[in-house]
Design a protein around this motif. Sequence first.
Motif, PDB file in Angstrom:
ATOM      1  N   LEU A 373      36.958  35.527  35.972  1.00 45.96           N
ATOM      2  CA  LEU A 373      38.142  36.134  36.588  1.00 45.96           C
ATOM      3  C   LEU A 373      38.689  37.265  35.713  1.00 45.96           C
ATOM      4  CD1 LEU A 373      40.232  33.156  38.066  1.00 45.96           C
ATOM      5  CD2 LEU A 373      38.463  34.541  39.159  1.00 45.96           C
ATOM      6  N   ARG A 374      38.770  37.011  34.419  1.00 44.04           N
ATOM      7  CA  ARG A 374      39.296  38.037  33.503  1.00 44.04           C
ATOM      8  C   ARG A 374      38.367  39.242  33.412  1.00 44.04           C
ATOM      9  NH1 ARG A 374      40.786  35.612  27.936  1.00 44.04           N
ATOM     10  NH2 ARG A 374      41.756  37.666  27.739  1.00 44.04           N
ATOM     11  N   THR A 375      37.078  39.012  33.612  1.00 45.91           N
ATOM     12  CA  THR A 375      36.122  40.121  33.648  1.00 45.91           C
ATOM     13  C   THR A 375      36.337  40.962  34.899  1.00 45.91           C
ATOM     14  OG1 THR A 375      34.499  38.778  32.429  1.00 45.91           O
ATOM     15  CG2 THR A 375      33.666  40.717  33.600  1.00 45.91           C
ATOM     16  N   LEU A 376      36.566  40.303  36.034  1.00 43.79           N
ATOM     17  CA  LEU A 376      36.828  41.032  37.281  1.00 43.79           C
ATOM     18  C   LEU A 376      38.111  41.855  37.178  1.00 43.79           C
ATOM     19  CD1 LEU A 376      35.950  38.310  39.976  1.00 43.79           C
ATOM     20  CD2 LEU A 376      34.466  40.070  38.995  1.00 43.79           C
ATOM     21  N   LEU A 377      39.093  41.312  36.451  1.00 35.51           N
ATOM     22  CA  LEU A 377      40.366  42.019  36.272  1.00 35.51           C
ATOM     23  C   LEU A 377      40.254  43.191  35.303  1.00 35.51           C
ATOM     24  CD1 LEU A 377      42.712  38.912  36.000  1.00 35.51           C
ATOM     25  CD2 LEU A 377      42.897  40.685  37.744  1.00 35.51           C
ATOM     26  N   ILE A 470      44.132  37.064  42.487  1.00 35.58           N
ATOM     27  CA  ILE A 470      43.161  36.329  41.665  1.00 35.58           C
ATOM     28  C   ILE A 470      43.914  35.170  41.027  1.00 35.58           C
ATOM     29  CG2 ILE A 470      41.692  36.450  39.631  1.00 35.58           C
ATOM     30  CD1 ILE A 470      40.776  39.111  40.441  1.00 35.58           C
ATOM     31  N   LEU A 471      43.529  33.951  41.394  1.00 35.22           N
ATOM     32  CA  LEU A 471      44.311  32.759  41.057  1.00 35.22           C
ATOM     33  C   LEU A 471      43.451  31.767  40.291  1.00 35.22           C
ATOM     34  CD1 LEU A 471      45.657  32.310  44.704  1.00 35.22           C
ATOM     35  CD2 LEU A 471      46.807  33.539  42.876  1.00 35.22           C
ATOM     36  N   ILE A 498      40.861  35.412  45.670  1.00 32.41           N
ATOM     37  CA  ILE A 498      39.773  34.866  44.850  1.00 32.41           C
ATOM     38  C   ILE A 498      40.392  33.779  43.978  1.00 32.41           C
ATOM     39  CG2 ILE A 498      37.993  35.364  43.129  1.00 32.41           C
ATOM     40  CD1 ILE A 498      38.217  38.327  44.076  1.00 32.41           C
ATOM     41  N   VAL A 499      39.961  32.537  44.172  1.00 32.29           N
ATOM     42  CA  VAL A 499      40.615  31.389  43.528  1.00 32.29           C
ATOM     43  C   VAL A 499      39.597  30.536  42.779  1.00 32.29           C
ATOM     44  CG1 VAL A 499      42.237  29.482  43.897  1.00 32.29           C
ATOM     45  CG2 VAL A 499      42.065  31.289  45.591  1.00 32.29           C
TER      46      VAL A 499
END
Length: 659
Positions: A373-377, A470-471, A498-499
């Motif tokens: 998730l942090r990579t997508l952000l 993003i959760l 995206i969870v």
Amino acid sequence: MIILSANNLAKIYGTDVIIEKASFHVNAGDRVGIVGRNGAGKTTLLNMLTGELSVDEGEFFVSANTRVGYLKQRDNFFKDHTVIEAIDDIFTDIHRIEEEIHKTSDMVAANPHDEKLIHRLDALQQEYDAKGGYTYKSEITGILSSMAFGPDTYNKKISTLSGGERTRLALAALLLEKPDILLLDEPTNHLDIGTLKWLEQYLSSYKGTIMIVSHDRYFLDQTVNRIFEVENHKVYCYDGNYTAFAAKKAQRREAELRAYNNQQKEIARQEEMIRRFKQHGTELLAKRAQSREKRLEHIERLERPESEMGKMKIHFRQNFQSGNDVIFAEGLAKDFGWGSNKKELFRNVDLDIKRGERICIVGPNGVGKTTLLRTLLGELNPTEGRLKIGHNVAFGYYDQGQQLLNNNNTVLEELKESYRLYTDTEMRNILGRFLFHGDDVFLPVGSLSGGEKARLSLVKMMLSGANTLILDEPTNHLDIDSKEVFEEALLEFPGTVIVVSHDRYFLQRIPTRILELEHDGIREYLGKYDYYLEKKEQIQSAKKYLTEQLGGGAKGATSADFDQAMNQSAAPAENLSAAQLRTLNKQREAEERRKARLVARLEEEIAALEEESADIEAQMCAEENMNDYELLAKLSTRHEELAKKLEEVYEEYFTQSTC
């Protein structure tokens, strides 16, 4: 047999009533789920039953010689102990017996004819066996392994463990103690789906009595046969699991309200009759009025059913719409460290996420879901691969650790710091929708409970206007009412979601797709949780079939081919995007290729079996073998084996070639 009972229990802090007039009983072997909104008094109730909190009114009874084990939301491990030392502390009694056995054995060796010592050694060994001395080490290994603690973690210090690891270790320790009554306070927090399923199976075969505080609706459905609801300071008891409770609660509320309204109508009718009788002023009517008044005084008045407390009100909106392509990733990989300390989390991750999709990511703890998730952000760079964020994509992020909140701010300051255009009145009205009332808005963020921090994070996300949410484990600290409101808001949100979640009830409602992250890639399931489970079982069966049945003869049908074929979706084609249809067609083509290879192999096997069978028939008919009865017996046995095998292969061949 009643193992625990309570009569008119109450807990009061000054003028703040937490629980009052709570009466219930628990039978041996019951599985009780305790539910209620955050702050209702569920943990207070458990603390009273364990004696950790005094009872202000009423009394409770626990059967004699009953051992009670309690999993708290906060453990009491010694920080300087290691994992294995914390577990070893449970078995001090067994260790004591072991030492006595060693000492007594040495004494028996020195005095082999001393009958008292021999009897003493025999008694110790029997006690050791009764307390599980011969099996406790394997139980330790099994339960620690199920809680994701391998041998390489045994010497880790408690102080170095994460909050989730400490919760899992506390649960492992309690299960190893095997108390008669098992009290669990939020045991499912920080557990992945695999561990949750293991825990459900373990509890279903647990011989003692279980009381569980939980907001996990799926877990409660699988594990309990009674529900205690803590609401409006009272405890209401229901038979059945969570689903049965929800239906019965609605029926109870409706029946109570109907009975109250009917009684109020009857009271009003009687009062009107009395008023009219008195108006006429005759002696006869006055007596009738007096008689009706007496009857009315003796009616047992029903209390008005207490209304449900306010629910959180949430609505996610997007300030502007993103492009159709939201996230595209190819060959993403992430690792940390260098050399021998290098740790690879995941690799070969491909993503193609479109606007309006609701994607749920699952996978075991430690596989790197939060890292992904942090990579997508954009907070982390991938070690390998390509990542492209689409046009006009605006992210809103919910982190499960609530690290984005400033503990030094008040609730109101935390909101004003990010959104300065709102007045204090507007801010307080918004916070009121999230159950922050009155002076609650002046509480320091650091003093809030997990559920309150979760609600504050959701306020900030709602106000952000992001079109892509993003959760990371958003339902962990929410009570059931808040979860249901949150789920409805996500279903109504027009943007992309995206969870990462382990909440199986949530996974059954929200996703349009489930992505399972593994160390060597990501697997796609075009459906919700029940479909995900079904396809996983099919894939595992396929792998087992390839390994055990086809063996070396399945050189063409690789595990990857069969996995891809078994992962094709049963979703209606009209509900799929163009990319999903392309994926589905590829999977079907792969399945057809696998089937063709399997049919060809079966044809070759049939030909070989028939050839060997014909050769044996020729040998049995040969003149030179007519009098060799031993050879004929062997040939006959082999011929029968071939006939049986041939029948099985033909059956499989017809199944594969006609389906």
